[in-house]
Motif scaffolding. Structure first.
Motif, PDB file in Angstrom:
ATOM      1  N   LYS A   1       0.830  -1.198   0.000  1.00  0.00           N
ATOM      2  CA  LYS A   1       0.000   0.000   0.000  1.00  0.00           C
ATOM      3  C   LYS A   1       0.870   1.256   0.000  1.00  0.00           C
ATOM      4  N   ALA A   2       0.731   2.073  -1.027  1.00  0.00           N
ATOM      5  CA  ALA A   2       1.496   3.313  -1.111  1.00  0.00           C
ATOM      6  C   ALA A   2       0.889   4.355  -0.196  1.00  0.00           C
ATOM      7  N   GLU A   3       1.727   4.937   0.664  1.00  0.00           N
ATOM      8  CA  GLU A   3       1.288   6.017   1.551  1.00  0.00           C
ATOM      9  C   GLU A   3       1.760   7.376   1.047  1.00  0.00           C
ATOM     10  N   GLY A   4       2.775   7.363   0.230  1.00  0.00           N
ATOM     11  CA  GLY A   4       3.329   8.597  -0.317  1.00  0.00           C
ATOM     12  C   GLY A   4       4.257   8.270  -1.455  1.00  0.00           C
ATOM     13  N   ALA A   5       4.915   9.307  -1.987  1.00  0.00           N
ATOM     14  CA  ALA A   5       5.767   9.113  -3.156  1.00  0.00           C
ATOM     15  C   ALA A   5       6.927   8.171  -2.886  1.00  0.00           C
ATOM     16  N   ARG A   6       7.406   8.164  -1.617  1.00  0.00           N
ATOM     17  CA  ARG A   6       8.619   7.397  -1.330  1.00  0.00           C
ATOM     18  C   ARG A   6       8.462   6.498  -0.103  1.00  0.00           C
ATOM     19  N   TRP A   7       7.252   6.291   0.365  1.00  0.00           N
ATOM     20  CA  TRP A   7       7.081   5.377   1.494  1.00  0.00           C
ATOM     21  C   TRP A   7       5.749   4.644   1.382  1.00  0.00           C
ATOM     22  N   ARG A   8       5.718   3.464   1.950  1.00  0.00           N
ATOM     23  CA  ARG A   8       4.548   2.609   1.833  1.00  0.00           C
ATOM     24  C   ARG A   8       4.556   1.608   2.987  1.00  0.00           C
ATOM     25  N   THR A   9       3.576   0.774   3.013  1.00  0.00           N
ATOM     26  CA  THR A   9       3.547  -0.343   3.948  1.00  0.00           C
ATOM     27  C   THR A   9       3.780  -1.635   3.183  1.00  0.00           C
ATOM     28  N   GLY A  10       4.187  -2.658   3.897  1.00  0.00           N
ATOM     29  CA  GLY A  10       4.478  -3.928   3.252  1.00  0.00           C
ATOM     30  C   GLY A  10       5.939  -4.290   3.383  1.00  0.00           C
ATOM     31  N   SER A  11       6.296  -5.460   2.935  1.00  0.00           N
ATOM     32  CA  SER A  11       7.675  -5.938   3.050  1.00  0.00           C
ATOM     33  C   SER A  11       8.596  -5.159   2.122  1.00  0.00           C
ATOM     34  N   ALA A  12       9.820  -4.990   2.571  1.00  0.00           N
ATOM     35  CA  ALA A  12      10.803  -4.242   1.784  1.00  0.00           C
ATOM     36  C   ALA A  12      11.325  -5.078   0.632  1.00  0.00           C
ATOM     37  N   ALA A  13      11.526  -4.440  -0.509  1.00  0.00           N
ATOM     38  CA  ALA A  13      12.117  -5.084  -1.691  1.00  0.00           C
ATOM     39  C   ALA A  13      13.463  -4.420  -1.983  1.00  0.00           C
ATOM     40  N   ASP A  14      14.003  -4.713  -3.148  1.00  0.00           N
ATOM     41  CA  ASP A  14      15.288  -4.137  -3.534  1.00  0.00           C
ATOM     42  C   ASP A  14      15.188  -2.614  -3.561  1.00  0.00           C
ATOM     43  N   GLY A  15      16.147  -1.931  -2.948  1.00  0.00           N
ATOM     44  CA  GLY A  15      16.155  -0.473  -2.918  1.00  0.00           C
ATOM     45  C   GLY A  15      15.326   0.110  -1.801  1.00  0.00           C
ATOM     46  N   GLU A  16      14.860  -0.708  -0.852  1.00  0.00           N
ATOM     47  CA  GLU A  16      14.013  -0.237   0.236  1.00  0.00           C
ATOM     48  C   GLU A  16      14.520  -0.785   1.572  1.00  0.00           C
ATOM     49  N   ILE A  17      14.058  -0.135   2.650  1.00  0.00           N
ATOM     50  CA  ILE A  17      14.282  -0.661   3.986  1.00  0.00           C
ATOM     51  C   ILE A  17      12.964  -0.602   4.747  1.00  0.00           C
ATOM     52  N   GLU A  18      12.842  -1.485   5.723  1.00  0.00           N
ATOM     53  CA  GLU A  18      11.664  -1.470   6.582  1.00  0.00           C
ATOM     54  C   GLU A  18      12.106  -0.946   7.940  1.00  0.00           C
ATOM     55  N   VAL A  19      11.403   0.073   8.457  1.00  0.00           N
ATOM     56  CA  VAL A  19      11.817   0.714   9.703  1.00  0.00           C
ATOM     57  C   VAL A  19      10.646   0.786  10.665  1.00  0.00           C
ATOM     58  N   SER A  20      11.010   0.811  11.961  1.00  0.00           N
ATOM     59  CA  SER A  20      10.045   1.048  13.036  1.00  0.00           C
ATOM     60  C   SER A  20      10.825   1.548  14.237  1.00  0.00           C
ATOM     61  N   GLY A  21      10.139   2.148  15.166  1.00  0.00           N
ATOM     62  CA  GLY A  21      10.808   2.648  16.356  1.00  0.00           C
ATOM     63  C   GLY A  21      10.141   3.886  16.889  1.00  0.00           C
ATOM     64  N   PRO A  22      10.725   4.490  17.972  1.00  0.00           N
ATOM     65  CA  PRO A  22      10.104   5.642  18.630  1.00  0.00           C
ATOM     66  C   PRO A  22       9.901   6.844  17.715  1.00  0.00           C
ATOM     67  N   ARG A  23      10.726   6.980  16.679  1.00  0.00           N
ATOM     68  CA  ARG A  23      10.649   8.162  15.814  1.00  0.00           C
ATOM     69  C   ARG A  23      10.050   7.798  14.450  1.00  0.00           C
ATOM     70  N   VAL A  24       9.382   6.683  14.371  1.00  0.00           N
ATOM     71  CA  VAL A  24       8.830   6.222  13.100  1.00  0.00           C
ATOM     72  C   VAL A  24       7.312   6.119  13.236  1.00  0.00           C
ATOM     73  N   ARG A  25       6.641   6.505  12.174  1.00  0.00           N
ATOM     74  CA  ARG A  25       5.183   6.406  12.159  1.00  0.00           C
ATOM     75  C   ARG A  25       4.784   4.956  11.884  1.00  0.00           C
ATOM     76  N   GLY A  26       4.730   4.168  12.954  1.00  0.00           N
ATOM     77  CA  GLY A  26       4.381   2.756  12.814  1.00  0.00           C
ATOM     78  C   GLY A  26       5.519   1.958  12.228  1.00  0.00           C
ATOM     79  N   ARG A  27       5.172   0.997  11.405  1.00  0.00           N
ATOM     80  CA  ARG A  27       6.167   0.192  10.699  1.00  0.00           C
ATOM     81  C   ARG A  27       5.967   0.431   9.203  1.00  0.00           C
ATOM     82  N   VAL A  28       6.941   1.016   8.571  1.00  0.00           N
ATOM     83  CA  VAL A  28       6.785   1.436   7.179  1.00  0.00           C
ATOM     84  C   VAL A  28       8.006   1.019   6.372  1.00  0.00           C
ATOM     85  N   THR A  29       7.807   0.995   5.082  1.00  0.00           N
ATOM     86  CA  THR A  29       8.888   0.693   4.141  1.00  0.00           C
ATOM     87  C   THR A  29       9.255   1.981   3.408  1.00  0.00           C
ATOM     88  N   LEU A  30      10.566   2.283   3.404  1.00  0.00           N
ATOM     89  CA  LEU A  30      11.067   3.527   2.804  1.00  0.00           C
ATOM     90  C   LEU A  30      11.993   3.209   1.629  1.00  0.00           C
TER      91      LEU A  30
END
Length: 929
Positions: A689-718
């Motif tokens: 699911k695309a949330e914006g031009a450069r971030w989405r939800t779902g598993s990370a693929a080539d050229g992406e990372i999946e992040v979460s933590g205190p300064r992250v809006r949930g768990r997202v793929t960038l």
């Protein structure tokens, strides 16, 4: 009996003007000269002594012809008796009967003295004797007399004045009414480009052309005859192009082989091959001066540039016609030579940096380098990228290391690549292809850095928070760490006027400002108005700009809200205003925040009255400027990647008002951005699911990372790879995990050194750009530069300073500050008797170590440094901060300038401290040498 002179109508008019007022009723004038005019008879009206007289001129060769001419004239109906018959011819006076001579003025043929007539025309009492034998000059002066007459010449009419006046009348070289003509090669060659000048010369009698050519050759130089010969041949407009072409051909490796082609081009205008060199040299001198004018800042700069390029483009076309291109393609003056050098440089961009640097020096040495400024700057930018690519790749060790490295170096590479991506003004396909390949190499290297950074970011984000930032400056802490120090109560100096006042910083949030934009904007600010400051570095580190880490994803609703509220949060403008006020309320200050639409003034106003009132108050003021972020959607960034303060809506006005009110300024963004340079039709297919031009939800693929933590809006793929996007195409994007998006530049400016916070220091201009951004040192500068110890501050590339370029910082090995440099010029200066004596009279003189360090740093830099670099050198030597660089430089002036000799002085409106090495040696070092 000698040959009688020939006279024209003007000579006769002057003769009549002189004789008729005293002639009474006599109407016959015999002239001892032949008539040189159109046809045998000429009739005209001449005004003599306020009376119009009808004049008929007839040329007769026998006494009978004269008698018949007079009989016809006297028998004609002439009720007013004002008609005059002028008889010229070769009849001796002793053959004329007394009955005819009785009717003649003075009863004899009148002699015509051209020199005497010219003397009368100029109102002179005497004439240069050389002119008496120059019939061409006298006749020309008689024929060319302007309607208002010649200007008065004074007592003696000199030959030079007569010729200069004639040139003004005949060829429009000067003004006949003022008799002023500053005649030099520039004037003469400029005349060849006038619409009618050369044609007027070609229409002159041959003897007059020869006379003027000889005089101009002696006055202007040996190039004049060739130039005038071209004008006489109808090719005066090509004089400069042909001269430029001749200069190029003569400078080629085989000038002899050009002789035939040049002879064809010049034709009969080239008297001999020997005349070519002085003509070519004169043209080169003229064009060089015109190029300097085109490089200047005067009102006619553009006109001068067009004139030079028009001439030289014409020279290139002539070279093509004569098939001289292969011989002149590397010339230092012709556009073809510039293009050839540019193509050569393009061919070196994928080899060693030393070759590209040498090619750049060759290109910059071309006479047209400054006129083709865009192409030259692009070439310089390309060579910078070559140097960056060949530097060792520094591994991204941490998130903090990554964002600082991006603001200090790789962000400059983004700037350079963006400049080249716009295309080169030369439109040369070979150059464009070379730049495209270079940009590809830069993007590949940047991708390596982005991948390393993304890996560090994914791990760091799991636990990163205000309590555990991992040595990084978090965007939510920017207000507390970068703005609060400026808002603290300040001590004021001044005896009875001493007191305390509260700092009133202005926070300018440039939404979407990435590192490459930030360095451009900060670099364009007036250093006389603004001083950039940074926290004092740790021991062993250099002062550097600060960079914060955005919230994740790097979008406005998260990062800007967290920045302005001083804590991790999410929201729009209302949340930002409330959070901004609450942050400062906790610190016992009131604050106002203005968004787009709230700071723009009504018609007739630059800024809204509410903003001006806030700036005049004691409140902390924040303003959000959306120009950069808006450009990503509307395509402005894609059209032109370079930014100046005036490109940012209201930024110059806000900076001006901030300075007027003595407010420090913090320039900060909420996140950066990347530019879309992918070909049309390319883009990452949507996965999840695309949330914006450069971030989405779902598993990370080539050229992406999946992040979460205190300064992250949930768990997202960038996305960290810059060619990935998930929405419709725009000029640029943000929200991902690349260095350009996550790095938040923080630039702190103060309008006065008195406003530098405790624990902060000024950032010298020489320490801003990375070392690879600057040109290599020349061999001469390397040989002349002196090694300066670390205690004296950084050593600067002398050649760079002399050429007016940003200097290269060279860190020296650390040594003991008590023993280092005892034999340096600076140390010997402060030990000299002259200095010790002068120091007694200077109140508040800095320590000797500081003065010695400054002198050594200035000498190493070729004699010039910014006031900031001077104070930095002093601080490095003593550990003592100098809050006011200009004041410090003024004290140094009083210390070093003895008996009015300016050993050291502030120049360029206070922007540069300049040291005169020769005077330093004369005043201080002679006694210790």
């Amino acid at each position: 009996m000698g040959t009688r002179p020939a006279v024209g109508r003007r000579a006769i008019e002057v003769l009549l003007e002189a004789e008729l007022p005293d002639a009474g009723s006599r109407r016959l004038v015999l002239v001892d000269a032949t008539y040189d005019g159109p046809g045998q008879d000429t009739e005209f009206t001449l005004r003599v002594a306020d009376t119009s007289r009808r004049v008929r001129i007839t040329d007769q060769d026998s006494p009978l012809g004269i008698a018949e001419a007079w009989q016809r004239h006297s028998s004609e109906d002439d009720p007013d008796g004002d008609s005059v018959l002028v008889v010229t011819g070769a009849v001796p006076a002793d053959q004329l009967g007394w009955d005819l001579r009785a009717h003649a003025v003075r009863h004899r043929p009148l002699a015509v003295d051209r020199a005497e007539i010219v003397k009368q025309l100029f109102g002179a009492t005497d004439i240069d004797p050389r002119m008496a034998g120059e019939r061409w000059l006298l006749d020309a002066l008689l024929e060319a007399e302007p309607a208002g007459g010649w200007p008065r010449a004074g007592a003696v009419l000199t030959r030079d004045r007569a010729v200069r006046t004639l040139l003004a009348a005949r060829l429009a070289l000067g003004d006949t009414t003022t008799d002023t003509l500053d005649l030099d090669a520039d004037t003469l060659f400029a005349w060849t480009r006038t619409p009618t000048g050369p044609a007027r010369y070609a229409a002159l009698p041959g003897t007059e052309r020869d006379g003027l050519s000889d005089w101009l050759a002696r006055t202007v130089g040996p190039a004049a005859p060739t130039l005038l010969a071209l004008a006489a041949d109808g090719r005066g407009a090509d004089a400069l192009p042909l001269g430029a072409l001749a200069s190029a051909a003569l400078a080629s490796a085989t000038p002899e082989s050009t002789g035939f082609a040049l002879g064809t081009l010049f034709g009969p205008a080239l008297a001999s091959f020997d005349a070519l060199r002085p003509f070519a040299d004169a043209v080169t001198g003229v064009l060089t001066r015109w190029i300097a004018e085109a490089e200047g800042h005067g009102p006619h700069r553009a006109e001068a540039r067009d004139r030079v390029l028009d001439i030289l483009d014409r020279a290139d076309r002539l070279a093509d016609d004569a098939r001289l291109g292969p011989l002149t393609g590397t010339d230092r003056l012709l556009p073809s030579g510039y293009r050839s050098r540019l193509r050569h440089l393009a061919g070196t961009l994928h080899g060693p940096a030393s070759e590209a640097q040498a090619a750049l020096r060759d290109l910059a040495g071309h006479h047209l380098a400054a006129l083709y400024a865009d192409s030259t700057d692009n070439a310089r930018t390309a060579v910078r990228l070559v140097r960056w690519l060949q530097e060792p790749l520094q591994t991204v060790k941490s998130v903090a290391h990554g964002v600082h490295g991006h603001l200090a170096s790789s962000g400059w590479a983004d700037l350079a690549a963006g400049i080249l991506a716009e295309g080169d003004a030369s439109r040369d396909p070979a150059v464009a292809d070379a730049y495209q390949r270079l940009i590809g190499a830069v993007r590949a290297r940047r991708a390596t850095l982005d991948e390393q950074f993304a890996q560090r970011l994914a791990l760091w984000s799991e636990s990163a928070c205000r309590q555990a930032p991992g040595d990084a400056l978090l965007i939510e802490d920017v207000l507390a760490e970068a703005v609060v120090p400026l808002a603290r109560t300040l001590e004021r100096e001044g005896g009875a006027a001493a007191g305390r006042e509260r700092g009133r910083p202005l926070i300018l949030v440039l939404d979407g400002m990435s590192a490459d934009v930030a360095v451009q904007l900060a670099g364009a600010l007036d250093r006389r108005a603004w001083t950039e400051v940074v926290p004092k570095p740790r021991p062993g580190e250099d002062a550097a700009r600060r960079a914060a880490v955005s919230m994740l994803p790097s979008v406005t609703t998260l990062s800007r809200a967290s920045l302005l509220c001083g804590q991790p949060t999410e929201g729009g403008q209302s949340a930002e205003r409330a959070g901004f006020a609450a942050f400062w309320k906790k610190r016992h200050r009131t604050a106002q925040l203005f968004h787009k639409g709230g700071y723009e003034g009504p018609p007739g106003h630059r800024l809204a009255p509410e903003v001006l009132q806030a700036l005049a108050s004691d409140d902390i003021v924040g303003v959000v400027l959306n120009t950069v972020d808006d450009a990503l959607a509307d395509g402005r960034e894609g059209a032109r990647g370079q930014w100046a303060p005036e490109d940012i809506g209201k930024l110059p006005d806000l900076l001006k008002e901030a300075r007027n009110y003595g407010r420090p300024v913090v320039l900060v963004s909420d996140h950066g951005h990347i530019i879309d340079r992918t070909p049309r039709g390319h883009g990452q297919p949507l996965v999840g699911k695309a949330e914006g031009a450069r971030w989405r939800t779902g598993s990370a693929a080539d050229g992406e990372i999946e992040v979460s933590g205190p300064r992250v809006r949930g768990r997202v793929t960038l996305a960290w790879r810059e060619d990935l996007r998930y929405t419709a195409r725009q000029a640029g994007y943000h929200g991902g995990a690349s260095l350009a998006e996550v790095t938040v530049p923080v630039i702190t400016l103060v309008p006065s050194a008195d406003l530098i916070p405790e624990g902060w220091t000024l950032l010298p201009a020489e320490r801003i750009a990375p070392s690879w951004w600057h040109d290599e040192k020349s061999p001469a500068a390397e040989a002349e530069a002196e090694a300066v110890p670390d205690a004296a501050g950084p050593a600067l590339d002398r050649d760079t300073m002399v050429l007016g370029k940003r200097p290269v910082i060279r860190r020296q090995a650390a040594q003991d500050s008590d023993t280092v440099g005892e034999d340096s010029p600076g140390a010997r200066t402060v030990r000299s008797a002259s200095y010790r004596s002068q120091r007694e009279f200077v109140r508040g003189a800095p320590p000797d170590k500081a003065v010695a360090a400054v002198l050594d740093a200035l000498l190493a830099a070729g004699g010039k440094l910014s006031p900031g670099a001077v104070t930095a050198a002093a601080q490095a030597a003593t550990g003592r901060s100098q809050r006011n660089p200009e004041r410090f430089a003024t004290v140094l002036e009083r210390l070093l300038n003895i008996d009015g000799y300016s050993v050291l002085q502030l120049v360029e409106s206070g922007r540069t401290v300049q040291l005169d090495r020769a005077l330093l040696e004369q005043q201080f070092l002679g006694e210790t040498a």
